[in-house]
Design an enzyme around this catalytic site. Structure first.
Site, PDB file in Angstrom:
ATOM      1  N   ASN A 154       0.847  -1.198   0.000  1.00  0.00           N
ATOM      2  CA  ASN A 154       0.000   0.000   0.000  1.00  0.00           C
ATOM      3  C   ASN A 154       0.874   1.237   0.000  1.00  0.00           C
ATOM      4  OD1 ASN A 154      -2.862   1.031   0.370  1.00  0.00           O
ATOM      5  ND2 ASN A 154      -1.757   2.159   1.958  1.00  0.00           N
ATOM      6  N   GLU A 155       0.598   2.136  -0.893  1.00  0.00           N
ATOM      7  CA  GLU A 155       1.317   3.412  -0.959  1.00  0.00           C
ATOM      8  C   GLU A 155       2.790   3.236  -0.589  1.00  0.00           C
ATOM      9  OE1 GLU A 155      -1.001   6.441   1.098  1.00  0.00           O
ATOM     10  OE2 GLU A 155      -2.243   6.628  -0.668  1.00  0.00           O
ATOM     11  N   CYS A 165      14.665   4.120   4.196  1.00  0.00           N
ATOM     12  CA  CYS A 165      15.333   3.444   5.311  1.00  0.00           C
ATOM     13  C   CYS A 165      16.851   3.632   5.201  1.00  0.00           C
ATOM     14  CB  CYS A 165      14.990   1.957   5.285  1.00  0.00           C
ATOM     15  SG  CYS A 165      15.787   1.030   6.605  1.00  0.00           S
ATOM     16  N   CYS A 167      19.148   1.995   7.299  1.00  0.00           N
ATOM     17  CA  CYS A 167      19.792   1.004   8.160  1.00  0.00           C
ATOM     18  C   CYS A 167      21.094   0.507   7.529  1.00  0.00           C
ATOM     19  CB  CYS A 167      18.834  -0.162   8.404  1.00  0.00           C
ATOM     20  SG  CYS A 167      18.713  -1.293   7.021  1.00  0.00           S
ATOM     21  N   GLU A 315      -8.125   4.911  -4.736  1.00  0.00           N
ATOM     22  CA  GLU A 315      -8.757   5.461  -3.529  1.00  0.00           C
ATOM     23  C   GLU A 315      -9.189   6.885  -3.817  1.00  0.00           C
ATOM     24  OE1 GLU A 315      -6.373   5.494   0.048  1.00  0.00           O
ATOM     25  OE2 GLU A 315      -5.565   3.507  -0.361  1.00  0.00           O
ATOM     26  N   TRP A 323      -7.095  14.171   7.599  1.00  0.00           N
ATOM     27  CA  TRP A 323      -5.710  14.582   7.838  1.00  0.00           C
ATOM     28  C   TRP A 323      -5.383  15.948   7.263  1.00  0.00           C
ATOM     29  CZ3 TRP A 323      -4.029  14.900   2.877  1.00  0.00           C
ATOM     30  CH2 TRP A 323      -4.569  14.004   1.938  1.00  0.00           C
ATOM     31  N   GLU A 363      -8.316   6.244  11.906  1.00  0.00           N
ATOM     32  CA  GLU A 363      -9.150   6.696  10.794  1.00  0.00           C
ATOM     33  C   GLU A 363     -10.647   6.611  11.087  1.00  0.00           C
ATOM     34  OE1 GLU A 363      -6.922   4.689   7.594  1.00  0.00           O
ATOM     35  OE2 GLU A 363      -6.243   6.700   7.046  1.00  0.00           O
ATOM     36  N   LYS A 364     -10.988   6.665  12.382  1.00  0.00           N
ATOM     37  CA  LYS A 364     -12.409   6.519  12.724  1.00  0.00           C
ATOM     38  C   LYS A 364     -13.252   7.685  12.234  1.00  0.00           C
ATOM     39  CE  LYS A 364     -11.843   8.086  17.564  1.00  0.00           C
ATOM     40  NZ  LYS A 364     -10.366   8.333  17.493  1.00  0.00           N
ATOM     41  N   PHE A 365     -12.623   8.835  12.002  1.00  0.00           N
ATOM     42  CA  PHE A 365     -13.390   9.974  11.488  1.00  0.00           C
ATOM     43  C   PHE A 365     -13.099  10.282  10.023  1.00  0.00           C
ATOM     44  CE2 PHE A 365     -13.300  11.053  16.149  1.00  0.00           C
ATOM     45  CZ  PHE A 365     -14.619  10.668  16.367  1.00  0.00           C
ATOM     46  N   HIS A 366     -12.350   9.401   9.367  1.00  0.00           N
ATOM     47  CA  HIS A 366     -12.156   9.574   7.914  1.00  0.00           C
ATOM     48  C   HIS A 366     -13.468   9.219   7.221  1.00  0.00           C
ATOM     49  CE1 HIS A 366     -10.586   9.093   3.858  1.00  0.00           C
ATOM     50  NE2 HIS A 366      -9.418   9.582   4.256  1.00  0.00           N
TER      51      HIS A 366
HETATM   52  C1  GLA Z   1      -4.030   6.594   2.085  1.00  0.00           C
HETATM   53  C2  GLA Z   1      -4.022   5.136   2.510  1.00  0.00           C
HETATM   54  C3  GLA Z   1      -5.317   4.681   3.074  1.00  0.00           C
HETATM   55  C4  GLA Z   1      -5.932   5.720   3.977  1.00  0.00           C
HETATM   56  C5  GLA Z   1      -6.076   7.002   3.213  1.00  0.00           C
HETATM   57  C6  GLA Z   1      -6.750   8.105   4.011  1.00  0.00           C
HETATM   58  O1  GLA Z   1      -4.360   6.790   0.789  1.00  0.00           O
HETATM   59  O2  GLA Z   1      -3.651   4.280   1.463  1.00  0.00           O
HETATM   60  O3  GLA Z   1      -5.101   3.479   3.770  1.00  0.00           O
HETATM   61  O4  GLA Z   1      -5.130   5.904   5.086  1.00  0.00           O
HETATM   62  O5  GLA Z   1      -4.808   7.461   2.853  1.00  0.00           O
HETATM   63  O6  GLA Z   1      -6.972   9.254   3.254  1.00  0.00           O
HETATM   64 ZN    ZN Z   2      16.941  -0.750   5.667  1.00  0.00          ZN
END
Ligand code: GLA
Ligand code: ZN
Length: 679
Positions: A154-155, A165, A167, A315, A323, A363-366
């Site tokens: 993910n991202e 990193c 290290c 997304e 955020w 992320e309860k308020f996203h």
């Molecule tokens: C990113 C992440 C998601 C979520 C969204 C919230 O795009 O991939 O998991 O956290 O941000 O905007």
């Molecule tokens: Zn590393």
């Protein structure tokens, strides 16, 4: 004919991240979710993105039955799964037992357990654990009829402490990478110009990644570290793909993040089967939506250009994020408009983060499609459902079309890194902002563009624009020379063609001097007390904070500076070279100049939107096409209704009505018009 990547579901996808592992002890939630997904026209969800702890609760013990149950139930109800590998977040048993999997910041302090995107890309333990769980996912679900696509991690690279990193394992791998690239320390010392300030390396072990408390002013080192980090991530991605392919031939992608400076996304292009990005524009954050729509459109163009093919908007939020400084709700209609904006620019999907709001944690308020209360009975749910129906109805008409621009912008990550590290002539060189200001007139004219790196062959284009292309990679100048000679139009700007790909300045001449017909003698970064103007076609425009003093060898002057010691000197020039033309813009200007200038260039190149000569303020159009038809996505980003005067006769693909003369549009809306292409 366009290649379909997602064979199992050749349709516009509607859905998004679904994290049912939060609700496993509430089986009624899955049942309700499926009912509501069907109501909302959801045909695809992305599952398992952060589910490592539920999939492998302790080392080597897999519990994937719950996931099987979810995928089955979804599939029985006509909902397909994009299956994620869970490396976006690591379980505590892993990070506590093997500290090497956790990233180290540039200060040398290793991160603790927790957060997301916190893993070292080099760590053999991380690679091994990843491979095992990915292979298990592949074994269990790689041939499931309901699974259509792999969502790798993910991202990637997101939420780094320091960009990557640092290290010891990563540093050692970096040294190996450098040995491979330069072969000898002499070659490296020359490329990085280490003699200056007595920084000559006499042993490979003396090389460390750039750090705030260490070396960070060797531009060649900074560049190579970023290149290395990108390659590490691409390599990690490829290794994950190999693991999920052990029992599967499904396509794969990874979700990217817009103008994310740390990673050169173009280097992923060969590895991904389809491009995907997460779009979170700050709608309603300014006096009107134009600049946000421009930013968003530029990124849709960018991600479509990665494969020069339709992409996925993996997304977006149906309502708010959590955020931003202010998380402002999308006003009624905005969600539908901005989703269709993505489709109009080549997306094959509208997907959300996330389907159902978390009950606790970060992320309860996203925003989500299903909130904590009222579930299917909210404005957001109704707007999402209306869009779901629309996407379903237009899918067949749209699916096998794509935008085919004749204009390209050169936007290149390595140039971005080098330019903003250049240390002069200005502190903030603002590459992204400059690119956007040059792109904006095209959005206003409704002319689609591609956004490509210097490696492109430029064969598909009539017009190539390269704002602040400071670095010329090998062969770039030769490709542009050929492009112009054969009839192309090229636009270069101030602060271009100064260094090679190791950030060493060209000596004696800029490689495209002959094509541009000009060279730069001085660059000035005037402040507010030295404001200047240029005069172009009888009009006067403000100049900005970068002004070059040119020497003209062989070019026509189109605009001159108004005053100061370079008053009367050329500010914009054109040179006919072979069958084409090369323009040079010597200074930053106000927006109005770019609008007029690119209006003239587009007219000369015969570039137009094919829909109208008069797009009202805040309205644009983008075009997807195939051999038979062109589809015009007319988008009104104003809250108020507008009228668009059409050139010719079109069919509204949703009502079937024919439309000519006048198109009335309501506020925040998108209308899709079609024209058959006559052969
Ligand atoms: C990113 C992440 C998601 C979520 C969204 C919230 O795009 O991939 O998991 O956290 O941000 O905007
Ligand atoms: Zn590393």
């Amino acid at each position: 004919m366009m290649k379909t990547v997602i064979h199992k579901l050749p349709k516009l996808l509607h859905g998004g991240d679904y994290n049912p592992d939060q609700w496993l002890d509430h089986p009624e939630v899955l049942a309700e979710d499926i009912e509501l997904m069907k109501k909302a026209g959801v045909n695809t969800v992305s599952v398992g993105i952060f589910a490592w702890a539920s999939l492998e609760p302790c080392e080597g013990v897999y519990d994937m039955d719950w996931l099987g149950e979810v995928i089955d139930r979804l599939y029985e109800n006509g909902i397909y799964t994009v299956l994620a590998t869970p490396t976006g977040a690591m379980p505590n048993w892993l990070t506590e037992k093997y500290e090497e999997v956790r990233q180290m910041g540039s200060s040398g302090v290793r991160n603790l357990s927790g957060k997301r995107h916190n893993f070292c890309y080099t760590s053999p333990v991380m690679r091994e654990k990843t491979k095992k769980i990915d292979m298990e996912l592949s074994r269990r679900f790689g041939k499931h009829p309901g699974v259509i696509l792999w969502h790798i991690s993910n991202e990637m690279g997101g939420n780094f402490t320091d960009g990557t990193c640092y290290c010891p394992l990563c540093q050692e791998k970096f040294r190996q990478w450098l040995k491979n690239k330069y072969k000898t320390l002499d070659a490296l010392n020359t490329a990085w110009w280490t003699k200056f300030w007595s920084h000559t390396y006499t042993d490979w072990s003396q090389i460390h990644a750039p750090a705030p408390h260490g070396e960070n002013l060797l531009h060649g080192l900074n560049l190579d570290w970023k290149r290395f980090s990108t390659e590490q991530l691409v390599d990690f991605y490829n290794e994950e793909v190999r693991a999920v392919r052990t029992n599967s031939d499904l396509p794969a992608t990874t979700n990217m993040m817009g103008f994310f400076k740390d990673l050169d996304y173009c280097k992923f292009a060969d590895s991904i089967d389809i491009a995907a990005w997460d779009a979170y524009p700050e709608w309603h954050s300014q006096k009107d939506e134009v600049d946000i729509a421009v930013w968003t459109a530029a990124l849709h163009h960018q991600f479509r250009s990665l494969k020069k093919a339709p992409f996925l908007m993996m997304e977006s939020t149906p309502s708010i994020t959590n955020w931003k400084v202010n998380n402002i709700q999308k006003r009624p209609g905005m969600h539908e408009l901005t989703s269709l904006q993505a489709i109009g620019l080549g997306s094959q999907s509208v997907q959300y983060f996330q389907w159902r709001k978390s009950r606790g944690s970060f992320e309860k308020f996203h925003g989500a499609v299903i909130g904590h209360t009222d579930h299917g009975n909210t404005r957001i749910f109704r707007e999402v459902s209306r869009l779901g129906k629309r996407l379903h109805d237009i899918s067949d008409e749209i699916y096998d079309t794509c935008n085919q621009p004749k204009t390209a912008f050169v936007f290149d990550w390595e140039n971005w890194w080098a330019l903003e590290d250049a240390a002069g002539p200005k502190k903030e060189m603002a590459y992204v902002g400059t690119f956007l200001s040059h792109y904006k007139p095209f959005w206003e004219m409704g002319i689609d563009v591609d956004v490509v790196p210097m490696e492109d062959d430029f064969k598909d284009y009539q017009l190539v624009i390269a704002p602040m292309n400071y670095m010329y990679k090998p062969e770039y100048a030769e490709k542009i020379r050929r492009f112009v000679r054969e009839g192309g139009t090229y636009v270069a700007t101030y602060f271009s063609g100064l260094v090679d790909d190791t950030d060493l300045c060209f000596i004696d001449r800029q490689p495209l001097d002959d094509v541009l017909g000009v060279s730069c003698e001085e660059i000035d970064s005037p402040n507010e007390f030295y404001k200047n103007h240029i005069l172009y076609n009888g009009k006067k425009y403000d100049t900005g904070d970068l002004c070059e003093v040119l020497k003209v060898a062989d070019a026509e002057t189109l605009a001159v500076y108004e005053k100061d010691y370079y008053g009367g000197y050329p500010a914009v020039t054109v040179h006919t070279y072979g069958k084409g033309k090369a323009y040079y813009m010597a200074c930053r200007t106000e927006e109005a100049f770019l609008k007029d200038f690119y209006g003239d260039i587009a007219a000369q190149c015969g570039l137009e939107n094919g829909l109208t000569d008069r797009l009202p303020y805040g309205v644009t159009v983008s075009r997807r096409e195939n051999d038979e038809k062109a589809l015009y996505f007319v988008q009104n980003f104003n809250p108020a209704p507008v009228t668009v005067w059409l050139k010719g006769c079109f069919e509204n693909i949703e009502t079937g009505e024919s439309v000519s003369g006048i198109l009335q549009m309501s506020g925040y809306s998108c209308v899709i018009l079609k024209k058959q292409i006559e052969r």
